[in-house]
Motif scaffolding. Structure first.
Motif, PDB file in Angstrom:
ATOM      1  N   HIS A   1     121.458  -7.465  52.328  1.00  0.00           N
ATOM      2  CA  HIS A   1     120.187  -8.187  52.286  1.00  0.00           C
ATOM      3  C   HIS A   1     119.000  -7.280  52.600  1.00  0.00           C
ATOM      4  O   HIS A   1     117.915  -7.775  52.949  1.00  0.00           O
ATOM      5  CB  HIS A   1     120.191  -9.393  53.243  1.00  0.00           C
ATOM      6  N   GLY A   2     119.183  -5.974  52.457  1.00  0.00           N
ATOM      7  CA  GLY A   2     118.071  -5.059  52.680  1.00  0.00           C
ATOM      8  C   GLY A   2     117.038  -5.158  51.570  1.00  0.00           C
ATOM      9  O   GLY A   2     117.315  -5.636  50.465  1.00  0.00           O
ATOM     10  N   VAL A   3     115.831  -4.697  51.857  1.00  0.00           N
ATOM     11  CA  VAL A   3     114.754  -4.721  50.879  1.00  0.00           C
ATOM     12  C   VAL A   3     114.226  -3.307  50.651  1.00  0.00           C
ATOM     13  O   VAL A   3     114.131  -2.509  51.585  1.00  0.00           O
ATOM     14  CB  VAL A   3     113.605  -5.653  51.316  1.00  0.00           C
ATOM     15  N   VAL A   4     113.904  -3.021  49.392  1.00  0.00           N
ATOM     16  CA  VAL A   4     113.270  -1.767  49.014  1.00  0.00           C
ATOM     17  C   VAL A   4     111.849  -2.107  48.573  1.00  0.00           C
ATOM     18  O   VAL A   4     111.659  -2.747  47.539  1.00  0.00           O
ATOM     19  CB  VAL A   4     114.035  -1.054  47.885  1.00  0.00           C
ATOM     20  N   SER A   5     110.866  -1.724  49.366  1.00  0.00           N
ATOM     21  CA  SER A   5     109.467  -2.021  49.061  1.00  0.00           C
ATOM     22  C   SER A   5     108.866  -0.837  48.317  1.00  0.00           C
ATOM     23  O   SER A   5     108.646   0.224  48.897  1.00  0.00           O
ATOM     24  CB  SER A   5     108.690  -2.297  50.349  1.00  0.00           C
ATOM     25  N   ILE A   6     108.585  -1.023  47.044  1.00  0.00           N
ATOM     26  CA  ILE A   6     108.164   0.064  46.155  1.00  0.00           C
ATOM     27  C   ILE A   6     106.659  -0.016  45.946  1.00  0.00           C
ATOM     28  O   ILE A   6     106.148  -0.971  45.357  1.00  0.00           O
ATOM     29  CB  ILE A   6     108.898  -0.027  44.811  1.00  0.00           C
ATOM     30  N   TYR A   7     105.931   0.991  46.433  1.00  0.00           N
ATOM     31  CA  TYR A   7     104.472   0.939  46.386  1.00  0.00           C
ATOM     32  C   TYR A   7     103.853   1.995  45.482  1.00  0.00           C
ATOM     33  O   TYR A   7     102.617   2.039  45.349  1.00  0.00           O
ATOM     34  CB  TYR A   7     103.900   1.073  47.796  1.00  0.00           C
ATOM     35  N   ALA A   8     104.665   2.856  44.854  1.00  0.00           N
ATOM     36  CA  ALA A   8     104.116   3.921  44.012  1.00  0.00           C
ATOM     37  C   ALA A   8     105.117   4.264  42.913  1.00  0.00           C
ATOM     38  O   ALA A   8     106.295   3.911  42.992  1.00  0.00           O
ATOM     39  CB  ALA A   8     103.792   5.163  44.839  1.00  0.00           C
ATOM     40  N   ASN A   9     104.625   4.940  41.894  1.00  0.00           N
ATOM     41  CA  ASN A   9     105.484   5.351  40.777  1.00  0.00           C
ATOM     42  C   ASN A   9     105.643   6.864  40.725  1.00  0.00           C
ATOM     43  O   ASN A   9     105.772   7.444  39.641  1.00  0.00           O
ATOM     44  CB  ASN A   9     104.931   4.827  39.453  1.00  0.00           C
ATOM     45  N   ASN A  10     105.624   7.508  41.886  1.00  0.00           N
ATOM     46  CA  ASN A  10     105.889   8.944  41.913  1.00  0.00           C
ATOM     47  C   ASN A  10     107.248   9.216  41.270  1.00  0.00           C
ATOM     48  O   ASN A  10     108.216   8.516  41.529  1.00  0.00           O
ATOM     49  CB  ASN A  10     105.896   9.459  43.352  1.00  0.00           C
ATOM     50  N   GLY A  11     107.305  10.227  40.440  1.00  0.00           N
ATOM     51  CA  GLY A  11     108.558  10.553  39.785  1.00  0.00           C
ATOM     52  C   GLY A  11     108.738   9.911  38.428  1.00  0.00           C
ATOM     53  O   GLY A  11     109.748  10.152  37.759  1.00  0.00           O
ATOM     54  N   GLY A  12     107.791   9.078  37.999  1.00  0.00           N
ATOM     55  CA  GLY A  12     107.890   8.484  36.667  1.00  0.00           C
ATOM     56  C   GLY A  12     107.716   6.983  36.678  1.00  0.00           C
ATOM     57  O   GLY A  12     107.759   6.325  37.717  1.00  0.00           O
ATOM     58  N   ASP A  13     107.524   6.419  35.493  1.00  0.00           N
ATOM     59  CA  ASP A  13     107.271   4.994  35.343  1.00  0.00           C
ATOM     60  C   ASP A  13     108.534   4.176  35.116  1.00  0.00           C
ATOM     61  O   ASP A  13     108.463   2.950  34.998  1.00  0.00           O
ATOM     62  CB  ASP A  13     106.309   4.746  34.183  1.00  0.00           C
ATOM     63  N   GLU A  14     109.689   4.812  35.017  1.00  0.00           N
ATOM     64  CA  GLU A  14     110.938   4.094  34.807  1.00  0.00           C
ATOM     65  C   GLU A  14     111.990   4.607  35.774  1.00  0.00           C
ATOM     66  O   GLU A  14     112.007   5.780  36.133  1.00  0.00           O
ATOM     67  CB  GLU A  14     111.433   4.255  33.369  1.00  0.00           C
ATOM     68  N   ALA A  15     112.857   3.678  36.194  1.00  0.00           N
ATOM     69  CA  ALA A  15     113.940   4.041  37.110  1.00  0.00           C
ATOM     70  C   ALA A  15     115.226   3.376  36.662  1.00  0.00           C
ATOM     71  O   ALA A  15     115.204   2.300  36.065  1.00  0.00           O
ATOM     72  CB  ALA A  15     113.607   3.616  38.537  1.00  0.00           C
ATOM     73  N   THR A  16     116.344   4.005  36.961  1.00  0.00           N
ATOM     74  CA  THR A  16     117.656   3.432  36.674  1.00  0.00           C
ATOM     75  C   THR A  16     118.316   3.066  38.001  1.00  0.00           C
ATOM     76  O   THR A  16     118.485   3.920  38.882  1.00  0.00           O
ATOM     77  CB  THR A  16     118.540   4.449  35.926  1.00  0.00           C
ATOM     78  N   LEU A  17     118.663   1.790  38.145  1.00  0.00           N
ATOM     79  CA  LEU A  17     119.262   1.306  39.386  1.00  0.00           C
ATOM     80  C   LEU A  17     120.753   1.071  39.184  1.00  0.00           C
ATOM     81  O   LEU A  17     121.162   0.464  38.189  1.00  0.00           O
ATOM     82  CB  LEU A  17     118.613  -0.011  39.820  1.00  0.00           C
ATOM     83  N   PRO A  18     121.586   1.523  40.116  1.00  0.00           N
ATOM     84  CA  PRO A  18     123.014   1.228  40.040  1.00  0.00           C
ATOM     85  C   PRO A  18     123.258  -0.252  40.351  1.00  0.00           C
ATOM     86  O   PRO A  18     122.921  -0.728  41.439  1.00  0.00           O
ATOM     87  CB  PRO A  18     123.622   2.144  41.104  1.00  0.00           C
ATOM     88  N   ILE A  19     123.817  -0.976  39.422  1.00  0.00           N
ATOM     89  CA  ILE A  19     123.897  -2.432  39.552  1.00  0.00           C
ATOM     90  C   ILE A  19     124.913  -2.870  40.601  1.00  0.00           C
ATOM     91  O   ILE A  19     124.599  -3.658  41.509  1.00  0.00           O
ATOM     92  CB  ILE A  19     124.228  -3.072  38.187  1.00  0.00           C
ATOM     93  N   ARG A  20     126.153  -2.396  40.493  1.00  0.00           N
ATOM     94  CA  ARG A  20     127.191  -2.907  41.369  1.00  0.00           C
ATOM     95  C   ARG A  20     126.903  -2.654  42.852  1.00  0.00           C
ATOM     96  O   ARG A  20     127.032  -3.575  43.674  1.00  0.00           O
ATOM     97  CB  ARG A  20     128.545  -2.315  40.976  1.00  0.00           C
ATOM     98  N   PRO A  21     126.506  -1.437  43.256  1.00  0.00           N
ATOM     99  CA  PRO A  21     126.208  -1.237  44.679  1.00  0.00           C
ATOM    100  C   PRO A  21     125.104  -2.158  45.195  1.00  0.00           C
ATOM    101  O   PRO A  21     125.180  -2.670  46.313  1.00  0.00           O
ATOM    102  CB  PRO A  21     125.787   0.233  44.752  1.00  0.00           C
ATOM    103  N   ASN A  22     124.071  -2.376  44.389  1.00  0.00           N
ATOM    104  CA  ASN A  22     122.982  -3.253  44.812  1.00  0.00           C
ATOM    105  C   ASN A  22     123.402  -4.723  44.823  1.00  0.00           C
ATOM    106  O   ASN A  22     123.028  -5.489  45.709  1.00  0.00           O
ATOM    107  CB  ASN A  22     121.772  -3.065  43.901  1.00  0.00           C
ATOM    108  N   MET A  23     124.194  -5.099  43.841  1.00  0.00           N
ATOM    109  CA  MET A  23     124.674  -6.476  43.782  1.00  0.00           C
ATOM    110  C   MET A  23     125.547  -6.811  44.986  1.00  0.00           C
ATOM    111  O   MET A  23     125.444  -7.890  45.579  1.00  0.00           O
ATOM    112  CB  MET A  23     125.467  -6.700  42.490  1.00  0.00           C
ATOM    113  N   SER A  24     126.386  -5.874  45.368  1.00  0.00           N
ATOM    114  CA  SER A  24     127.351  -6.146  46.440  1.00  0.00           C
ATOM    115  C   SER A  24     126.687  -6.351  47.797  1.00  0.00           C
ATOM    116  O   SER A  24     127.274  -6.958  48.695  1.00  0.00           O
ATOM    117  CB  SER A  24     128.367  -5.008  46.534  1.00  0.00           C
ATOM    118  N   ILE A  25     125.447  -5.879  47.958  1.00  0.00           N
ATOM    119  CA  ILE A  25     124.765  -6.043  49.241  1.00  0.00           C
ATOM    120  C   ILE A  25     123.556  -6.978  49.133  1.00  0.00           C
ATOM    121  O   ILE A  25     122.743  -7.064  50.051  1.00  0.00           O
ATOM    122  CB  ILE A  25     124.309  -4.683  49.804  1.00  0.00           C
TER     123      ILE A  25
END
Length: 342
Positions: free
Chosen positions: A245-269
């Motif tokens: 149930h952690g939260v990732v608060s994203i306030y900037a696009n440093n590193g590019g305008d697109e990101a790839t998120l790993p689905i299963r690890p994020n889904m499991s938590i």
């Protein structure tokens, strides 16, 4: 009065120092004698067209959202502020042509917040975008808190990505003030020293192969809140260290305008990814941030300067273009413009 202006988007050469008439506050507005102006990435990005595009919303704009100064005049229907009050300013140029890179600026009264006694204008001009963004990032967890105060984050672990930046610095200070265990990722020993001076309990070089293991050693159950500046770069690391149930608060696009998120690890938590932009979070969140930040100021929790982990680089008003260039060039710490003596 002296005012830095631009009338077309472009690089810093479009900024010129001109004489302009003293503005008058309208109903619900205050005029502030600006002592120090604070420069943020949002300021140069707006100037280059990143916010407005090629069509500016006003014929002429004075840049810089943040600043600190003294109330000089008040319009009708203004309560709680009077001439002589020392204030810090936020979102001065949001939807308006009147930023803080000038000797006097007019803002809605709710964007001028009293500075507590003993707090200097350097601190006041360093708040605004960084501190209010940090406040929002720390208050988006599914199970709260929605406000910050001493003890509000007791038992929580906060990971601040890029702890040597202005938002990261404010996030470290506010999280520490609220009782969190603070971990920050950095890229060098020098930046680790700055993050530690700001109040971080632990620093981890994100370039280390075992960065995730180091963070998990500090927080075996994972981190509750991530204040994230570059999710394209850090998505993998974040997924490895985030708590259930952690939260990732994203306030900037440093590193590019697109990101790839790993689905299963994020889904499991049951991970939550919260995007945020100061200009659209709403009046309630802005008011809460202003109140909590001011409380932290009264407690002495938001100092600036190299000894506090946020080196200051200063320019006079006539060198506003150089100040913008310094921020665009990723100057470490905070860039301030000395507008006029108090």
């Amino acid at each position: 009065m002296r005012s830095v202006v631009y009338s077309k988007p472009g690089d810093s050469s479009v900024l010129t120092l001109e004489e302009r008439p003293l503005p008058e506050p309208g109903p619900g507005e205050v005029r502030v004698r600006v002592v120090v102006s604070g420069v943020n990435p949002t300021d140069w990005k707006a100037r280059t067209g990143g916010t407005y595009g090629d069509d500016l919303p006003f014929p002429e704009i004075t840049p810089d959202q943040d600043g600190s100064g003294v109330v000089d005049a008040v319009g009708e229907r203004v309560d709680g502020l009077a001439p002589g009050d020392r204030v810090w300013l936020f979102m001065s140029a949001s939807g308006r042509p009147t930023g803080t890179a000038q000797e006097y600026t007019v803002v809605p009264s709710e964007r001028a917040v009293r500075l507590p006694d003993g707090v200097g204008h350097d601190v006041g001009a360093s708040l605004g975008v960084p501190a209010m963004t940090a406040h929002r990032a720390l208050t988006t967890h599914e199970h709260g808190p929605a406000r910050l105060s001493p003890g509000a984050l007791d038992g929580r672990t906060v990971l601040v990505a890029g702890g040597a930046g202005a938002v990261g610095h404010a996030a470290i200070q506010l999280a520490r003030w609220a009782g969190a265990t603070v971990v920050t990722t950095i890229s060098s020993d020098e930046k680790a020293a700055l993050a530690t001076a700001a109040g971080a309990h632990h620093t981890v070089n994100y370039r280390d192969d075992d960065a995730a293991e180091q963070i998990r050693h500090i927080a075996p159950d994972g981190v509750d809140i991530v204040v994230e500046v570059s999710i394209p770069q850090n998505a993998g690391l974040v997924a490895e260290v985030l708590a259930n149930h952690g939260v990732v608060s994203i306030y900037a696009n440093n590193g590019g305008d697109e990101a790839t998120l790993p689905i299963r690890p994020n889904m499991s938590i049951n991970a939550r990814y919260q995007f945020l932009l100061l200009y659209t979070i709403g009046d309630e969140a802005l008011s809460a941030a202003a109140e909590d930040i001011t409380a932290a100021l009264r407690d002495g929790a938001l100092p600036v300067g190299e000894e506090a982990g946020l080196p200051l680089t200063r320019f006079p008003l006539e060198q506003t273009a150089a100040a913008h260039d310094a921020v665009e060039g990723d100057a470490v710490g905070k860039v301030l413009i000395d507008v006029q003596p108090e």
